[in-house]
Design an enzyme around this catalytic site. Structure first.
Site, short mmCIF file in Angstrom:
data_model
loop_
_atom_site.label_atom_id
_atom_site.label_comp_id
_atom_site.label_asym_id
_atom_site.label_seq_id
_atom_site.Cartn_x
_atom_site.Cartn_y
_atom_site.Cartn_z
CG HIS A 93 -1.76 -0.53 0.52
ND1 HIS A 93 -3.47 -0.97 1.54
CD2 HIS A 93 -2.20 -2.39 -0.15
CE1 HIS A 93 -4.27 -1.23 1.03
NE2 HIS A 93 -3.58 -3.00 -0.19
CB SER B 255 -1.38 -3.18 -7.64
OG SER B 255 -1.57 -3.10 -6.64
CE LYS C 123 -10.05 -8.87 -13.34
NZ LYS C 123 -9.71 -8.35 -15.08
CG ASP C 124 -9.35 -9.58 -5.43
OD1 ASP C 124 -8.71 -10.18 -6.67
OD2 ASP C 124 -9.03 -9.56 -4.89
CD GLU D 178 2.24 -33.70 0.97
OE1 GLU D 178 2.63 -34.39 0.93
OE2 GLU D 178 1.68 -32.52 0.91
#
Ligand code: HEM
Lengths: 423, 251
Positions: A216, A220, A244-245, A288
């Site tokens: 922040h 972005s 959108k998320d 894994e």
């Protein structure tokens, strides 16, 4: 009154709190009106997904811990009791076990996004490095979590990985004894791994907080890799990116649900349903899937110390990546050669993943070495040189007018161009 | 993009081709199981016959430590039947004087293990340990197909193969030498429902039972899964429509 925050909220209760502790103002500023580039694609969903995934892991983990017994004689049975006797215990366990896989899928895609669009470049170096710290912590957490059910792979995985530290000259063996709390992986090891497995997710939560604070501050990045020039280039986070998320979260949950309900053991290893037995070594000890590329790097070097160094080196290069990549252009869209090479790197990592899943014999050794060499070549040689040699495509003028006007725009961005300035 | 797609394709091709150089894997004959797929359920009749095979044959050597008699409701046995099955075994306990004693089993008891400990189990089996069967279906590559193949895979060893003492040749066991002698033979059990007890039939039935006991939650899990996935798909669809609305003034 001095020091009190001037709150703009009209609801008296919210206003009263906000005046004394401006969390509502902060949330509004950081999540509602936060100006966000308007041109995100769905790759920008994965940070939010990782956040959701972390919350799912902590929520299911706390309930598992209420029913789990960290004792070598009881751990395996206690996990089976969770599966059979605890109400919806099978759901908790399968969500938690597959959640670890989903977490790595999400985070690896999140990292690919950063590589492709150059999100690690100035001014976001620290943001990126905090991300690498999160990756390391996740790896430690997942490794120790995998030991808890105390199956064959738990036991032998723990033995192989902790033994790596014995490669350190002089003090190696003492370190291994210290990690084990004894002279082999045993009850003391299981207990400390359980304790740390409970602790580290909260450390991760703390680092995630810093990661977001850093985000922040810089704002972005975006698919064009150029900075927003004004309000015409951004949108408020809410409702545009909250919705959108949400679409991304829906798709993510569908994939997650299909795994949990229809193929809950697909990504696991059958040997971990065999109780740990120090006297019987499994045919091949494999970690894994999300560790396989690193495991392949480890095993492709004939010397133990060399292998361990390269394995940790594979992550160390990520820390210094912002300085290895000398190109001032962020987005691969405008870097014609990098745009191809990034996929060669992905291919090398896929090959490493396959190699890690097979005993180091024959063709797998050769493939592993070539891919390992390419991995380091990419970061240590190609990236530093490419930034100097590659001729980038012309950058668009701004996010809101991405069409390049003939003859206009800040062209050409030549080899010696200065790093992009924030304005 | 050409180099990029070539690289990824090449990597994938390499990885699918490479095993051909490296391994000689035994191919398991694949069966069609009632519990396969998103809507799979355990065939009740088969699982009940399978329990009979387990009880009359396998339970002489193999425990199911994690299972309870009450779990048998999952293969369609009634409470009464389960009470009777549990009562037919004796469970070690202490009497009021604190001395070792025995009592009849209850539905809430774990399946009675054939041996008190690992040493006793090995002593009775030539030094080999019959593994616990609670999760055996999840603990072997190939799962149900493997167990079925193992049970039907006994044969004469190839002439050039040296068998160790007390070992048996099996086509599907890793290394082909297994300490367990062929456990089932034609007509070994008499099925109460009149089904002919061939080796093949018994292998299918006991595998169905062992799959059930490894995953007693499976039917509930898949039924929940179908509902949840449909719900999530609808929710995601609606969310997408809303997203298009919200963004319509931007695009
Ligand atoms: C960063 C988040 C986390 C990751 C990546 C992670 C990963 C894992 C993994 C890979 C396993 C082994 C799964 C299996 O095969 O059973 C596991 C088990 C376990 N985890 Fe976590 N975990 C996380 C957070 C937590 C938290 C916050 C708790 C507790 C507060 C927790 C408690 C447990 C317990 C009790 C087990 C053993 C039960 C089981 O094996 O199913 N985990 N975890």
């Amino acid at each position: 009154m001095p020091g009190l925050h001037k709150s703009e909220f009209t609801n008296p209760v919210v206003n009263w709190i906000d005046t004394r502790l401006p969390v509502f103002t902060m949330l509004t500023k950081e999540y509602a009106v936060f100006p966000t580039p308007r041109n995100f694609n769905y790759f920008w969903n994965f940070g939010a997904l990782a956040m959701i995934n972390l919350m799912i892991m902590i929520a299911t983990g706390i309930f598992l811990a209420m029913n789990y017994t960290p004792n070598t004689l009881m751990a395996f049975d206690s996990v089976e009791r969770i599966m059979r006797d605890v109400n919806y215990g099978w759901l908790l366990r399968y969500v938690h076990a597959n959640g670890a896989s989903m977490f790595f899928v999400v985070v690896y895609i999140h990292m690919f996004r950063s590589l492709y669009y150059g999100s690690y470049k100035a001014p976001r170096e620290l943001l990126w490095m905090l991300g690498v710290v999160i990756l390391l912590l996740m790896m430690a957490t997942a490794f120790m979590g995998y030991v808890l059910p105390w199956g064959q792979m738990s036991y032998w995985g723990a033995t192989v990985i902790t033994n790596l530290f014995s490669a350190i000259p002089l003090v190696g063996d003492s370190i291994v004894t210290f990690l084990w709390g004894g002279f082999s992986v045993d009850n003391a090891t299981l207990n400390r791994f359980f304790s740390l497995h409970y602790l580290l997710p909260f450390v991760i939560t703390g680092v995630v907080f810093l990661h977001i604070v850093a985000l922040h501050i810089t704002g972005s990045n975006n698919p064009l890799g150029i900075d927003p020039k004004g309000p015409q280039d951004t949108l408020p986070f809410h409702p545009y990116y909250t919705i959108k998320d949400s679409v991304g979260i829906g798709v993510y949950l569908i994939v997650f649900a299909v795994l949990v309900f229809f193929a809950p053991n697909f990504l696991g290893h059958v040997d971990n349903y065999v109780p740990a037995n120090p006297l019987v070594t499994p045919a091949d000890v494999v970690p894994e899937w999300y560790f396989l590329p690193f495991y392949a790097i480890l095993r492709s070097v004939p010397s133990k110390l060399g292998g361990v160094t390269l394995m940790f080196g594979a992550i160390a290069v990520l820390f210094v990546l912002p300085w290895l990549d000398t190109s001032p252009i962020r987005s691969a869209r405008f870097r014609p050669i990098y745009r191809q090479l990034i996929f060669v790197l992905v291919a090398a990592i896929i090959v490493l993943g396959m190699v890690g899943g097979h005993p180091p014999q024959g063709i797998w050794v050769v493939l592993g070495r070539i891919a390992t060499a390419y991995y380091f070549l990419h970061f240590l040689v190609i990236l530093p040189l490419l930034g100097k040699l590659e001729r980038p495509l012309p950058l668009p003028e701004s996010i809101s007018s991405p069409v390049i006007r003939k003859g206009g725009g800040p062209l050409p961005y030549g080899a010696a161009a200065a790093p992009m300035e924030k304005n | 993009m050409r180099l990029a797609s070539l690289a990824v394709l090449g990597a994938l091709a390499l990885c699918t081709a490479a095993p051909a150089f490296a391994e000689d894997e035994i191919k398991l004959p694949e069966q069609i199981w009632s519990f396969d797929g998103a809507f799979g359920t355990y065939n009740r009749a088969s699982a009940q016959r399978g329990f009979q095979v387990y009880k009359e044959v396998c339970s002489a050597c193999h425990s199911i430590k994690e299972g309870y008699y009450r779990n048998l409701t999952g293969i369609g046995l009634s409470e009464e039947q389960i009470k009777a099955i549990a009562a037919s075994v004796t469970i070690p306990t202490l009497n009021d004087d604190g001395q070792p004693a025995e009592r009849p089993g209850l539905p809430s008891d774990h399946f009675r293990s054939p041996f008190p400990n690992e040493r006793a189990a090995r002593a009775a089996n030539n030094g080999a340990l019959p593994p616990d069967q609670s999760v055996i279906e999840k603990a072997r590559e190939g799962g149900a197909d493997y167990i079925h193949a193992l049970l039907t895979g006994y044969a004469e060893p190839p002439a050039d193969m040296k068998m160790a003492a007390g070992m048996n040749y099996n086509k599907y066991f890793p290394g082909h030498q297994i300490a367990m002698a062929q456990p089932i033979h034609d007509g070994q059990v008499t099925y109460s429902d009149g089904t002919t007890a061939t080796v093949e039939q018994m292998a299918l039935d006991v595998t169905t039972f062992l799959s059930f006991i490894a995953n007693p939650e499976m039917e509930q899990r898949k039924q929940m899964g179908v509902k949840i996935v449909i719900f999530l798909a609808l929710l995601t669809g609606v969310t997408y429509v809303v997203k298009r609305r919200v963004w319509s003034d931007v695009h």
